[in-house]
Enzyme design. Sequence first.
Site, PDB file in Angstrom:
ATOM      1  N   ASP A  85      -1.755  57.558 114.748  1.00  0.00           N
ATOM      2  CA  ASP A  85      -2.919  57.077 115.487  1.00  0.00           C
ATOM      3  C   ASP A  85      -3.136  58.023 116.688  1.00  0.00           C
ATOM      4  O   ASP A  85      -2.214  58.744 117.086  1.00  0.00           O
ATOM      5  CB  ASP A  85      -2.591  55.654 115.973  1.00  0.00           C
ATOM      6  N   ASP A  87      -5.586  57.190 119.895  1.00  0.00           N
ATOM      7  CA  ASP A  87      -5.786  56.542 121.204  1.00  0.00           C
ATOM      8  C   ASP A  87      -4.578  55.697 121.599  1.00  0.00           C
ATOM      9  O   ASP A  87      -4.105  54.875 120.814  1.00  0.00           O
ATOM     10  CB  ASP A  87      -7.033  55.651 121.174  1.00  0.00           C
TER      11      ASP A  87
HETATM   12 MG    MG Z   1      -4.243  53.280 119.363  1.00  0.00          MG
END
Ligand code: MG
Length: 294
Positions: A85, A87
């Site tokens: 991932d 963010d």
């Molecule tokens: Mg995230």
Amino acid sequence: MLIARLIAEAGGLETRLDAASKALDAAGMPVAEASMLDFCGDVLQISLPHGDAGQMTELLVEHFGECDMLVADHAIEIPRLFVSDMDSTMIGQECIDELADFAGIKDKVADITERAMRGELEFESALRERVGLLEGLGERAIDNCLAERIRPVPGARTLVQTLKSKGCRTVLVTGGFHHFADRVADQLGFERVVGNRLAVSQGHLTGKLAGPVSDASTKLATLEEEREQLGEGARVLATGDGANDIPMIEAADYGIAYRAKPKARDAANGRIASEDLTVILKLLGIPESDWSLG
Ligand SMILES: [Mg+2]
């Protein structure tokens, strides 16, 4: 077989290990061996002939605190695939929140992001709602946002570069946007990016997405598709912090929750409480002398 590795503070280690061993024993999971990894100074490895990974994690957290940890049902290897991932995992921010700040609607957007990442809102509708709020924002705001606000998490580049140097394929999968992720991937060294595209017309965001939505199922599908290319037995590492990372975290051999929301942490067999991502290299047994800065 169960193997746990955790980053242990030196102070009071023997006492805590002794108490943890007794608790594991009482739970019907006697410890076969416990020792520090000699090539990674502060990593404690505890192995059990049998047991339940979730229960072992719980007992270790009880005795060692919320530490950096990985539990596996096999001898831990260097993964051949790393899917992450972006963010709040590879970068310290939520891009859409920072971008919303440029549009003067940060509070409104950040509240939706937080609820979505906790798993309280359906991902796609929460995404479309926030993207809609960005309508009319100049594309240049994204460049400014990247330059001024977006920063990699400590150790992110070393993690990616070192895994690559060990023959691991690296893929960034995000429910965020290519506008940001392509640049972040370049900076950190990821080989592939999968994410959402913000539609732009005459230099301004239209408030719509271009193309299909990248969500939890996209993250999982990307992991599976990449794993298939590698053939049988290839170990997979996945890292994330939010509810939309749960399927890929569960599908990975080493699903590591990074400073994660409780739902993601509960789904993972690894957890990182400290800030620096290089602890993942330690948990994988890669000594610091082998780390690559790229
Ligand atoms: Mg995230």
